[in-house]
Motif scaffolding. Sequence first.
Motif, PDB file in Angstrom:
ATOM      1  N   GLN A 272      -2.068 -13.652   3.413  1.00  0.00           N
ATOM      2  CA  GLN A 272      -0.918 -14.211   4.136  1.00  0.00           C
ATOM      3  C   GLN A 272      -0.476 -12.129   3.708  1.00  0.00           C
ATOM      4  N   ASP A 273       0.783 -12.107   2.820  1.00  0.00           N
ATOM      5  CA  ASP A 273       1.283 -11.293   3.160  1.00  0.00           C
ATOM      6  C   ASP A 273       0.176  -9.275   1.661  1.00  0.00           C
ATOM      7  N   TRP A 274      -0.523 -10.219   1.397  1.00  0.00           N
ATOM      8  CA  TRP A 274      -0.745  -9.286   0.510  1.00  0.00           C
ATOM      9  C   TRP A 274      -1.826  -7.623   0.733  1.00  0.00           C
ATOM     10  N   ILE A 275      -1.780  -6.520   0.270  1.00  0.00           N
ATOM     11  CA  ILE A 275      -2.086  -5.318   0.625  1.00  0.00           C
ATOM     12  C   ILE A 275      -3.218  -4.448   0.227  1.00  0.00           C
ATOM     13  N   LEU A 276      -4.256  -4.244   0.039  1.00  0.00           N
ATOM     14  CA  LEU A 276      -4.900  -2.952  -1.085  1.00  0.00           C
ATOM     15  C   LEU A 276      -4.680  -1.780  -1.371  1.00  0.00           C
ATOM     16  N   GLN A 277      -3.487  -1.558  -1.343  1.00  0.00           N
ATOM     17  CA  GLN A 277      -3.663   0.459  -1.848  1.00  0.00           C
ATOM     18  C   GLN A 277      -4.748   0.995  -2.476  1.00  0.00           C
ATOM     19  N   ILE A 278      -5.326   1.547  -2.400  1.00  0.00           N
ATOM     20  CA  ILE A 278      -6.323   3.201  -2.539  1.00  0.00           C
ATOM     21  C   ILE A 278      -5.736   4.099  -2.794  1.00  0.00           C
ATOM     22  N   VAL A 279      -5.108   4.314  -3.532  1.00  0.00           N
ATOM     23  CA  VAL A 279      -5.050   5.951  -4.341  1.00  0.00           C
ATOM     24  C   VAL A 279      -5.210   7.130  -4.876  1.00  0.00           C
ATOM     25  N   GLY A 280      -5.867   7.890  -4.073  1.00  0.00           N
ATOM     26  CA  GLY A 280      -6.462   8.823  -4.807  1.00  0.00           C
ATOM     27  C   GLY A 280      -7.043   9.778  -3.457  1.00  0.00           C
TER      28      GLY A 280
ATOM     29  N   GLN B 219       9.832 -10.671  -9.919  1.00  0.00           N
ATOM     30  CA  GLN B 219      10.816  -9.893  -8.529  1.00  0.00           C
ATOM     31  C   GLN B 219       9.405  -8.189  -7.494  1.00  0.00           C
ATOM     32  N   LYS B 220       8.268  -8.636  -8.541  1.00  0.00           N
ATOM     33  CA  LYS B 220       7.394  -7.542  -7.494  1.00  0.00           C
ATOM     34  C   LYS B 220       6.506  -7.933  -6.117  1.00  0.00           C
ATOM     35  N   LYS B 221       5.739  -6.835  -5.833  1.00  0.00           N
ATOM     36  CA  LYS B 221       5.545  -6.763  -4.161  1.00  0.00           C
ATOM     37  C   LYS B 221       3.971  -7.555  -4.406  1.00  0.00           C
ATOM     38  N   ASN B 222       3.159  -7.986  -3.570  1.00  0.00           N
ATOM     39  CA  ASN B 222       2.113  -8.816  -3.371  1.00  0.00           C
ATOM     40  C   ASN B 222       1.251  -7.694  -2.618  1.00  0.00           C
ATOM     41  N   ILE B 223       1.115  -6.481  -3.971  1.00  0.00           N
ATOM     42  CA  ILE B 223      -0.145  -5.671  -4.006  1.00  0.00           C
ATOM     43  C   ILE B 223      -0.993  -5.350  -5.492  1.00  0.00           C
ATOM     44  N   VAL B 224      -2.599  -4.827  -4.446  1.00  0.00           N
ATOM     45  CA  VAL B 224      -3.376  -4.897  -5.782  1.00  0.00           C
ATOM     46  C   VAL B 224      -3.833  -2.903  -5.224  1.00  0.00           C
ATOM     47  N   VAL B 225      -3.772  -2.810  -6.407  1.00  0.00           N
ATOM     48  CA  VAL B 225      -4.112  -1.397  -6.751  1.00  0.00           C
ATOM     49  C   VAL B 225      -4.707  -0.765  -7.117  1.00  0.00           C
ATOM     50  N   PHE B 226      -5.561  -0.004  -5.966  1.00  0.00           N
ATOM     51  CA  PHE B 226      -7.204   0.582  -6.940  1.00  0.00           C
ATOM     52  C   PHE B 226      -6.588   2.507  -7.474  1.00  0.00           C
ATOM     53  N   ALA B 227      -6.841   2.606  -8.261  1.00  0.00           N
ATOM     54  CA  ALA B 227      -5.750   4.083  -8.631  1.00  0.00           C
ATOM     55  C   ALA B 227      -6.931   5.266  -8.845  1.00  0.00           C
ATOM     56  N   GLY B 228      -7.417   5.983  -8.355  1.00  0.00           N
ATOM     57  CA  GLY B 228      -8.789   6.835  -9.133  1.00  0.00           C
ATOM     58  C   GLY B 228      -9.492   7.899  -8.261  1.00  0.00           C
ATOM     59  N   ARG B 229     -10.223   8.788  -8.504  1.00  0.00           N
ATOM     60  CA  ARG B 229     -11.121   9.959  -7.897  1.00  0.00           C
ATOM     61  C   ARG B 229     -12.061   9.156  -6.418  1.00  0.00           C
ATOM     62  N   LEU B 230     -12.128   9.095  -5.018  1.00  0.00           N
ATOM     63  CA  LEU B 230     -12.542   8.609  -3.976  1.00  0.00           C
ATOM     64  C   LEU B 230     -14.089   8.987  -4.519  1.00  0.00           C
ATOM     65  N   SER B 231     -14.858   8.250  -5.116  1.00  0.00           N
ATOM     66  CA  SER B 231     -16.053   9.083  -5.223  1.00  0.00           C
ATOM     67  C   SER B 231     -17.205   7.752  -5.944  1.00  0.00           C
ATOM     68  N   ALA B 232     -18.707   8.426  -4.998  1.00  0.00           N
ATOM     69  CA  ALA B 232     -19.162   7.082  -5.336  1.00  0.00           C
ATOM     70  C   ALA B 232     -19.845   6.337  -6.732  1.00  0.00           C
TER      71      ALA B 232
END
Length: 368
Positions: free
Chosen positions: A229-237, A198-211
Amino acid sequence: MKIAILVPDITNLGGVEQVSITLAKRLTTEGNIVAVVSLKSLHEQRYFDISVVKIEYLEGDSEEKLSEFFKAQKYDKVIVQLSTAFKNLCPLADWKLLRLIALYSKIELVIHGSPKYFVTRYNTNADGKTRFFLKRLYTKFHYNPQIHSFFRHAKKYVSQFITLSKGCQKELRQYHQLDSVVRYNPYDFLKADIHTGQKKNIVVFAGRLSAEKNLVFLLRSWKKIQRKQDWILQIVGNGSESEKLRSLIQNERIEAVSLVPAVPHDELLERFSESKICVLASFFEAFPTVICEAMNMKNTVVSTRYDGFSDELLENNETGFVVDFSEQRFAEKLQFLIENPSELQKMQEKAYARCKQFYESGNENVRL
């Protein structure tokens, strides 16, 4: 036992602060008197609940003020949460502060990072060969002597050095000639009733947006993937690289990417419960809590073999993939998971089971 957990700024967003709150709660339930001591408060926004533990804010960081505080409190032990050994980045990286605390309390120095990182310059792809070479020289002849001096003095006042993984323990011995005890970051495992189908086609990064998080590498790896296709990359931070990443996405026309501002911790866990894959492209880490959280929420992890890495939790080819710093190789592993949903589901379940086993079997030792 009366214990202080010393951090630079408890209201800051980061894994060190989250771990400090969890550790304080854990030690309190074991019958200790615990306070999280914040050297200063720089930020107003809070991303996790700090009302659940006792917080002491130090007013002023002069030697006189600090001496008065630690003399009055008489902690049996002060756990110093060292996020980095660079004093300009972490005010706790000061052997004179350790000397002052040692007059009244025993000190545990917890190194939240790769000890190799302290003496290494990483090429962030923005430096260019000449600038990178000059920065390496600057690091070798300016920063490195300061780092070695800090550790040389620190060992006079520290009762015990703590590293967060076997990889970091090995690096501390190799690069700084110091022995340490491995204590994994405390984490409260959640029994999650999550159905991978039931999960969605999502790839997640979570953290500081630093070098150091190497997000340019991540985005260019994502660009190489075919048939998303219908996948998405989410960059959270949030962080200093935010605008740079936004420009890169636009200029190189990298599709299916969403930049999401930092969210409260509970909401982050919800995002992991919806996603299928967690990615980490860092140059260095210690024992990143984000991996624990992602695996707990049934995410397969694709990670670089960062400095400080060891496979206590993340098992290559079992709970996820660990690859060298090759955009093509990183992309290939993501491509494999996207194109093989049954294999992805198996690895998601293995990730959850491994995380559960690790945190319920006593491997995680936070007792003092």
